[in-house]
Design a protein around this motif. Structure first.
Motif, PDB file in Angstrom:
ATOM      1  N   LYS A 139       0.850  -1.193   0.000  1.00  0.00           N
ATOM      2  CA  LYS A 139       0.000   0.000   0.000  1.00  0.00           C
ATOM      3  C   LYS A 139       0.885   1.242   0.000  1.00  0.00           C
ATOM      4  CE  LYS A 139      -4.309   1.562   1.955  1.00  0.00           C
ATOM      5  NZ  LYS A 139      -5.327   1.311   2.956  1.00  0.00           N
ATOM      6  N   LEU A 140       0.638   2.135  -0.978  1.00  0.00           N
ATOM      7  CA  LEU A 140       1.457   3.327  -1.160  1.00  0.00           C
ATOM      8  C   LEU A 140       0.615   4.585  -1.117  1.00  0.00           C
ATOM      9  CD1 LEU A 140       3.571   2.270  -4.283  1.00  0.00           C
ATOM     10  CD2 LEU A 140       4.138   1.943  -1.881  1.00  0.00           C
ATOM     11  N   MET A 141       1.272   5.695  -0.820  1.00  0.00           N
ATOM     12  CA  MET A 141       0.685   7.015  -0.962  1.00  0.00           C
ATOM     13  C   MET A 141       1.501   7.728  -2.022  1.00  0.00           C
ATOM     14  SD  MET A 141       0.495  10.506  -0.502  1.00  0.00           S
ATOM     15  CE  MET A 141       2.027  10.840   0.265  1.00  0.00           C
TER      16      MET A 141
ATOM     17  N   ARG B  45      -2.778  16.263  -6.270  1.00  0.00           N
ATOM     18  CA  ARG B  45      -3.618  15.190  -5.738  1.00  0.00           C
ATOM     19  C   ARG B  45      -2.782  14.201  -4.937  1.00  0.00           C
ATOM     20  NH1 ARG B  45      -6.825  12.890 -10.689  1.00  0.00           N
ATOM     21  NH2 ARG B  45      -4.870  13.390 -11.713  1.00  0.00           N
ATOM     22  N   LYS B  46      -3.426  13.583  -3.956  1.00  0.00           N
ATOM     23  CA  LYS B  46      -2.812  12.539  -3.141  1.00  0.00           C
ATOM     24  C   LYS B  46      -3.608  11.260  -3.363  1.00  0.00           C
ATOM     25  CE  LYS B  46      -0.516  15.824  -0.836  1.00  0.00           C
ATOM     26  NZ  LYS B  46      -0.737  16.956  -1.689  1.00  0.00           N
ATOM     27  N   LEU B  47      -2.920  10.202  -3.804  1.00  0.00           N
ATOM     28  CA  LEU B  47      -3.571   8.926  -4.062  1.00  0.00           C
ATOM     29  C   LEU B  47      -3.027   7.873  -3.109  1.00  0.00           C
ATOM     30  CD1 LEU B  47      -3.403   8.797  -7.963  1.00  0.00           C
ATOM     31  CD2 LEU B  47      -5.310   9.547  -6.543  1.00  0.00           C
ATOM     32  N   ILE B  48      -3.920   6.998  -2.653  1.00  0.00           N
ATOM     33  CA  ILE B  48      -3.541   5.886  -1.792  1.00  0.00           C
ATOM     34  C   ILE B  48      -4.061   4.617  -2.457  1.00  0.00           C
ATOM     35  CG2 ILE B  48      -3.843   4.807   0.460  1.00  0.00           C
ATOM     36  CD1 ILE B  48      -4.255   7.660   1.580  1.00  0.00           C
TER      37      ILE B  48
ATOM     38  N   VAL C 108     -12.045   9.771  -1.605  1.00  0.00           N
ATOM     39  CA  VAL C 108     -12.911   9.504  -2.751  1.00  0.00           C
ATOM     40  C   VAL C 108     -12.427   8.206  -3.394  1.00  0.00           C
ATOM     41  CG1 VAL C 108     -13.760  10.376  -4.952  1.00  0.00           C
ATOM     42  CG2 VAL C 108     -13.193  11.978  -3.117  1.00  0.00           C
ATOM     43  N   PRO C 109     -13.242   7.144  -3.380  1.00  0.00           N
ATOM     44  CA  PRO C 109     -12.783   5.876  -3.968  1.00  0.00           C
ATOM     45  C   PRO C 109     -12.739   5.952  -5.493  1.00  0.00           C
ATOM     46  CG  PRO C 109     -15.030   5.666  -3.143  1.00  0.00           C
ATOM     47  CD  PRO C 109     -14.565   7.038  -2.774  1.00  0.00           C
ATOM     48  N   HIS C 110     -11.677   5.384  -6.087  1.00  0.00           N
ATOM     49  CA  HIS C 110     -11.521   5.370  -7.540  1.00  0.00           C
ATOM     50  C   HIS C 110     -11.355   3.966  -8.102  1.00  0.00           C
ATOM     51  CE1 HIS C 110     -11.374   9.658  -8.203  1.00  0.00           C
ATOM     52  NE2 HIS C 110     -10.427   9.806  -7.306  1.00  0.00           N
ATOM     53  N   GLY C 111     -10.982   2.990  -7.294  1.00  0.00           N
ATOM     54  CA  GLY C 111     -10.776   1.631  -7.801  1.00  0.00           C
ATOM     55  C   GLY C 111      -9.427   1.495  -8.475  1.00  0.00           C
ATOM     56  N   LEU C 112      -9.412   0.943  -9.694  1.00  0.00           N
ATOM     57  CA  LEU C 112      -8.168   0.767 -10.444  1.00  0.00           C
ATOM     58  C   LEU C 112      -7.764   2.109 -11.046  1.00  0.00           C
ATOM     59  CD1 LEU C 112      -6.120  -1.324 -11.420  1.00  0.00           C
ATOM     60  CD2 LEU C 112      -7.495  -1.589 -13.472  1.00  0.00           C
ATOM     61  N   PHE C 113      -6.485   2.456 -10.876  1.00  0.00           N
ATOM     62  CA  PHE C 113      -6.018   3.780 -11.283  1.00  0.00           C
ATOM     63  C   PHE C 113      -4.668   3.620 -11.967  1.00  0.00           C
ATOM     64  CE2 PHE C 113      -5.156   8.286 -10.788  1.00  0.00           C
ATOM     65  CZ  PHE C 113      -6.409   8.851 -10.664  1.00  0.00           C
ATOM     66  N   LEU C 114      -4.514   4.180 -13.157  1.00  0.00           N
ATOM     67  CA  LEU C 114      -3.247   4.179 -13.872  1.00  0.00           C
ATOM     68  C   LEU C 114      -2.637   5.567 -13.778  1.00  0.00           C
ATOM     69  CD1 LEU C 114      -4.313   2.220 -17.071  1.00  0.00           C
ATOM     70  CD2 LEU C 114      -3.129   1.350 -15.064  1.00  0.00           C
TER      71      LEU C 114
ATOM     72  N   ALA D 140       0.242   1.036 -11.914  1.00  0.00           N
ATOM     73  CA  ALA D 140      -1.134   0.542 -11.841  1.00  0.00           C
ATOM     74  C   ALA D 140      -1.446   0.320 -10.365  1.00  0.00           C
ATOM     75  CB  ALA D 140      -1.293  -0.749 -12.625  1.00  0.00           C
ATOM     76  N   LEU D 141      -2.406   1.089  -9.849  1.00  0.00           N
ATOM     77  CA  LEU D 141      -2.798   1.000  -8.444  1.00  0.00           C
ATOM     78  C   LEU D 141      -4.182   0.382  -8.335  1.00  0.00           C
ATOM     79  CD1 LEU D 141      -1.755   4.571  -7.257  1.00  0.00           C
ATOM     80  CD2 LEU D 141      -0.522   2.452  -6.859  1.00  0.00           C
ATOM     81  N   GLN D 142      -4.335  -0.526  -7.393  1.00  0.00           N
ATOM     82  CA  GLN D 142      -5.617  -1.175  -7.144  1.00  0.00           C
ATOM     83  C   GLN D 142      -6.206  -0.624  -5.850  1.00  0.00           C
ATOM     84  OE1 GLN D 142      -5.237  -5.349  -6.355  1.00  0.00           O
ATOM     85  NE2 GLN D 142      -7.400  -5.753  -6.634  1.00  0.00           N
ATOM     86  N   SER D 143      -7.528  -0.623  -5.761  1.00  0.00           N
ATOM     87  CA  SER D 143      -8.243  -0.129  -4.574  1.00  0.00           C
ATOM     88  C   SER D 143      -7.778   1.287  -4.224  1.00  0.00           C
ATOM     89  CB  SER D 143      -8.035  -1.062  -3.383  1.00  0.00           C
ATOM     90  OG  SER D 143      -8.405  -2.378  -3.707  1.00  0.00           O
ATOM     91  N   THR D 144      -7.729   2.139  -5.227  1.00  0.00           N
ATOM     92  CA  THR D 144      -7.196   3.493  -5.059  1.00  0.00           C
ATOM     93  C   THR D 144      -8.256   4.435  -4.500  1.00  0.00           C
ATOM     94  OG1 THR D 144      -5.801   3.092  -6.966  1.00  0.00           O
ATOM     95  CG2 THR D 144      -6.011   5.360  -6.252  1.00  0.00           C
ATOM     96  N   THR D 145      -7.816   5.271  -3.577  1.00  0.00           N
ATOM     97  CA  THR D 145      -8.652   6.364  -3.086  1.00  0.00           C
ATOM     98  C   THR D 145      -7.858   7.660  -3.229  1.00  0.00           C
ATOM     99  OG1 THR D 145      -7.899   6.098  -0.808  1.00  0.00           O
ATOM    100  CG2 THR D 145      -9.901   4.945  -1.416  1.00  0.00           C
ATOM    101  N   GLU D 146      -8.564   8.720  -3.551  1.00  0.00           N
ATOM    102  CA  GLU D 146      -7.952  10.046  -3.590  1.00  0.00           C
ATOM    103  C   GLU D 146      -8.269  10.728  -2.276  1.00  0.00           C
ATOM    104  OE1 GLU D 146      -8.230  14.266  -6.039  1.00  0.00           O
ATOM    105  OE2 GLU D 146      -9.366  12.529  -6.730  1.00  0.00           O
ATOM    106  N   ARG D 147      -7.240  11.171  -1.574  1.00  0.00           N
ATOM    107  CA  ARG D 147      -7.445  11.855  -0.292  1.00  0.00           C
ATOM    108  C   ARG D 147      -7.361  13.353  -0.529  1.00  0.00           C
ATOM    109  NH1 ARG D 147      -5.261   9.352   5.069  1.00  0.00           N
ATOM    110  NH2 ARG D 147      -7.095   8.127   4.603  1.00  0.00           N
ATOM    111  N   ILE D 148      -8.446  14.042  -0.181  1.00  0.00           N
ATOM    112  CA  ILE D 148      -8.535  15.489  -0.369  1.00  0.00           C
ATOM    113  C   ILE D 148      -8.380  16.154   0.994  1.00  0.00           C
ATOM    114  CG2 ILE D 148      -9.980  17.391  -1.188  1.00  0.00           C
ATOM    115  CD1 ILE D 148     -11.465  15.286  -2.893  1.00  0.00           C
ATOM    116  N   PHE D 149      -7.497  17.148   1.064  1.00  0.00           N
ATOM    117  CA  PHE D 149      -7.278  17.889   2.299  1.00  0.00           C
ATOM    118  C   PHE D 149      -7.807  19.306   2.134  1.00  0.00           C
ATOM    119  CE2 PHE D 149      -4.050  14.619   2.495  1.00  0.00           C
ATOM    120  CZ  PHE D 149      -4.119  14.205   3.818  1.00  0.00           C
ATOM    121  N   ALA D 150      -8.463  19.806   3.168  1.00  0.00           N
ATOM    122  CA  ALA D 150      -8.951  21.178   3.176  1.00  0.00           C
ATOM    123  C   ALA D 150      -8.552  21.811   4.511  1.00  0.00           C
ATOM    124  CB  ALA D 150     -10.461  21.223   2.993  1.00  0.00           C
TER     125      ALA D 150
END
Length: 176
Positions: A50-52, A59-62, A102-108, A75-85
């Protein structure tokens, strides 16, 4: 099978014996430890972890790294975008605010867009970032957009001031 060497002028092996040097058998060329790779091969140790990722656009992706290529496209699996405010009145040395996933799933991800990546400590994965609390996605997106608009306006004013005293940045034409 042919014996290959990194040296262009290496003498051929005679009778299957390594060539003799001044102090005995010649030593093979030194090998670099795996930590010294400065290419996409470094990603081998991070595969299936699991990476950030922090991207060039902010953008920050996990997600879990499943595959990569020689250009460090990921290629990231089970990806979520973390938004900071961050809260506007929070001091810079102690940020406070809200975050949302915000869930995105598979992300290239194209390799040239990655600024930073790192492995996530799974023991601390469920803890919220220090100083931030979870918020609703719509509210956090709205706050983040407002912050981005303020930052863009501040940068525009700063670049105008710099231009008035003779400085010109590479992106000055885009903002002013």
């Amino acid at each position: 099978m042919e014996n290959l060497s990194m040296a262009d002028n290496a003498p051929p092996l005679q009778g299957g014996q390594p060539p003799m040097g001044p102090g005995g058998p010649a030593q093979p060329p030194p090998q670099l430890p795996p930590q010294m790779f400065t290419t996409a091969a470094q990603l081998l140790d991070l595969t299936d972890k699991k990476l950030m990722l922090s991207l060039r656009d902010g953008r920050k992706l996990i997600g879990i790294l499943r595959s990569w290529d020689q250009f460090a496209n990921l290629a990231l699996q089970s990806t979520t975008e973390r938004i900071f405010a961050p809260q506007p009145d929070a001091p810079a040395d102690q940020p406070r605010g809200y975050f949302a996933d915000v869930p995105h799933g598979l992300f290239l991800v194209r390799g040239e867009n990655v600024l930073l990546l790192g492995e996530i400590d799974l023991d601390k994965d469920d803890d919220p970032p220090p100083g931030y609390e979870r918020g609703e996605v719509a509210m956090v997106k709205k706050l983040a957009e407002e912050r981005k608009t303020l930052d863009k306006a501040r940068e525009k004013r700063r670049l105008k001031k710099l231009k008035s005293i003779g400085f010109e940045g590479e992106n000055l034409g885009d903002i002013v």
